[in-house]
Design a protein around this motif. Structure first.
Motif, short mmCIF file in Angstrom:
data_model
loop_
_atom_site.label_atom_id
_atom_site.label_comp_id
_atom_site.label_asym_id
_atom_site.label_seq_id
_atom_site.Cartn_x
_atom_site.Cartn_y
_atom_site.Cartn_z
N ILE A 72 42.66 9.70 37.07
CA ILE A 72 43.96 9.83 36.40
C ILE A 72 43.71 9.98 34.90
O ILE A 72 43.30 9.05 34.22
CB ILE A 72 44.86 8.61 36.67
CG1 ILE A 72 45.04 8.38 38.18
CG2 ILE A 72 46.22 8.80 35.99
CD1 ILE A 72 45.73 9.51 38.91
N TRP A 73 43.98 11.18 34.41
CA TRP A 73 43.78 11.48 32.99
C TRP A 73 45.04 11.16 32.19
O TRP A 73 44.98 10.67 31.07
CB TRP A 73 43.41 12.96 32.84
CG TRP A 73 42.96 13.35 31.46
CD1 TRP A 73 41.69 13.30 30.97
CD2 TRP A 73 43.78 13.88 30.41
NE1 TRP A 73 41.66 13.75 29.67
CE2 TRP A 73 42.92 14.11 29.30
CE3 TRP A 73 45.13 14.19 30.29
CZ2 TRP A 73 43.40 14.63 28.09
CZ3 TRP A 73 45.61 14.70 29.10
CH2 TRP A 73 44.74 14.91 28.01
N PHE A 74 46.20 11.40 32.79
CA PHE A 74 47.47 11.11 32.14
C PHE A 74 48.52 10.81 33.20
O PHE A 74 48.54 11.44 34.26
CB PHE A 74 47.95 12.30 31.29
CG PHE A 74 49.31 12.10 30.68
CD1 PHE A 74 49.45 11.49 29.45
CD2 PHE A 74 50.46 12.52 31.35
CE1 PHE A 74 50.71 11.28 28.89
CE2 PHE A 74 51.72 12.33 30.81
CZ PHE A 74 51.85 11.71 29.57
N GLU A 75 49.37 9.84 32.92
CA GLU A 75 50.51 9.60 33.79
C GLU A 75 51.65 8.99 33.00
O GLU A 75 51.44 8.19 32.08
CB GLU A 75 50.14 8.68 34.97
CG GLU A 75 49.70 7.29 34.58
CD GLU A 75 49.37 6.41 35.80
OE1 GLU A 75 50.06 6.53 36.83
OE2 GLU A 75 48.43 5.62 35.69
N ASN A 76 52.85 9.41 33.35
CA ASN A 76 54.04 8.82 32.75
C ASN A 76 55.19 8.95 33.74
O ASN A 76 55.23 9.89 34.54
CB ASN A 76 54.40 9.48 31.42
CG ASN A 76 55.22 8.55 30.52
OD1 ASN A 76 55.58 7.45 30.93
ND2 ASN A 76 55.50 8.99 29.31
#
Length: 383
Positions: free
Chosen positions: A101-105
């Motif tokens: 997971i490099w980015f999550e929002n």
């Protein structure tokens, strides 16, 4: 007071007559449509409508969370991404790089475990289950006639229809893909409590296998084929074939037409979350392997990710295909902008879930929002 009593009496009488007419004309499914969708303030299906329908639980096995990338959430959304997320009602946006997971929002009160309707992303799962059924010998191959499993379609052009035609959207049926018309077969299929009856009433006026025509009915018919072939309910087959083996973190739900008939709405309606949906994209990215085990035949996966028909349609077996510059993406897509987008050469998976794909409500075509979600992800990755 007398006037109000008379008015109420006539309203009740008119409603009663309307209900009788609906049953006589076999459009009583509209009662459920009004109750579950229209009276909730919506003009079409919505993200959490699964709470209004019957569902079957798809259990998870041993959960294995995605690892976080060393650069996890080190970059914020670009301005353009922030704008489209707000305007289109994004609830989840996740970038997975090198299986981490490099980015999550998450937005609008949703979180990483929140369930929402997959809509047509479910079609990719059903196609995968067809591949699994072929791999396990329940179905001979992509060219096996549908009529071997559904004898209703054993005459005329219908007899030429294959399971591969269903998966690649080339059945030749008279299915009409209209989401906003209350009288369309698509709407009927969503609300009718006997979905099999709806499907067996389809006609095949065009020769199967010749050209692409986006049709949720094809996937629904394919699900019925798989159930006949395997002798298993589709939600159970998904559980044992993919949901548990892919170490999903959460159990999920799959809508069924009714408790009595218990047929999944296979063209849609798996209620899950972004990171568990992403697992299916990773499975195809890795040629059907998961944790070193061949879950799905690699040859079938390769065929699935290439255009099937020569009419220019960018659709394989259950997957959408898109080229942007030098990059080649394959993706799962849903009605309101549900996406699992994979670029295998970059080892990147982008997941977007939300309330809308914008003003363009085109069906069976790529909409411009997809470009934005991809372009902004790469801008973030390249910062």
């Amino acid at each position: 007071m007398k006037f109000l009593k008379k008015l109420f009496k006539w309203i009740v009488i008119l409603l009663g007559l309307l209900i009788i007419v609906l049953y006589i004309t076999d459009t009583d499914y509209l009662i459920k449509a009004v109750r579950t969708i229209y009276l909730q303030g919506y003009t079409t299906a919505y993200l959490e409508d699964y709470k209004k329908f019957d569902n079957q639980v798809i259990e998870n096995g041993t959960p294995k969370p995605w690892p976080n990338h060393k650069n996890y959430n080190s970059v914020i959304e670009t301005e353009s991404l922030d704008v489209i997320n707000k305007s289109n009602g994004t609830i989840a946006y996740v970038i997975i790089k090198n299986d981490s997971i490099w980015f999550e929002n998450y937005y609008d009160g949703f979180n990483e475990n929140s369930q929402s309707n997959s809509f047509s992303m479910a079609k990719s799962y059903v196609s995968g289950l067809m591949g699994k059924a072929i791999m396990e010998g329940y179905i001979k191959n992509l060219d096996q006639p549908v009529s071997d499993f559904l004898p209703t379609f054993n005459e005329g052009l219908a007899a030429k229809m294959t399971v591969g035609d269903l998966s690649s959207m080339a059945s030749g049926t008279n299915w009409d893909e209209k989401y906003y018309s209350p009288l369309s077969i698509t709407t009927r299929a969503y609300f009718d409590d006997d979905l099999e009856k709806v499907m067996l009433g389809l006609k095949v006026p065009n020769e199967p296998g010749k050209s692409f025509k986006y049709s949720s009915g094809d996937t629904q018919m394919l699900a019925m084929v798989i159930e006949k072939a395997t002798g298993k309910k589709l939600y159970n087959y998904l559980t044992e074939s993919f949901w548990k083996p892919l170490n999903s973190e959460n159990p999920t739900l799959w809508q069924v037409d009714s408790e009595g008939h218990d047929l999944v709405k296979a063209y849609c309606c798996i209620a899950s979350n972004a990171k568990d949906f992403a697992r299916f994209g990773k499975l195809y990215k890795d040629h059907g392997k998961w944790n070193g085990k061949q879950i799905l035949d690699s040859t079938f996966v390769a065929k699935s990710l290439k255009p099937v028909h020569s009419d220019g349609s960018m659709y394989g077996y259950g997957w959408w295909l898109k080229t942007m510059g030098a990059k080649n993406f394959f993706m799962m897509r849903g009605h309101l902008g549900q996406y699992v987008i994979v670029e295998p050469n970059d080892n990147v998976i982008i997941v977007r879930l939300g309330h809308s794909k914008g003003s363009n409500k085109a069906v069976g075509k790529f909409t411009i929002d997809i470009n934005t979600y991809i372009e902004e992800a790469y801008k973030m990755l390249n910062k």
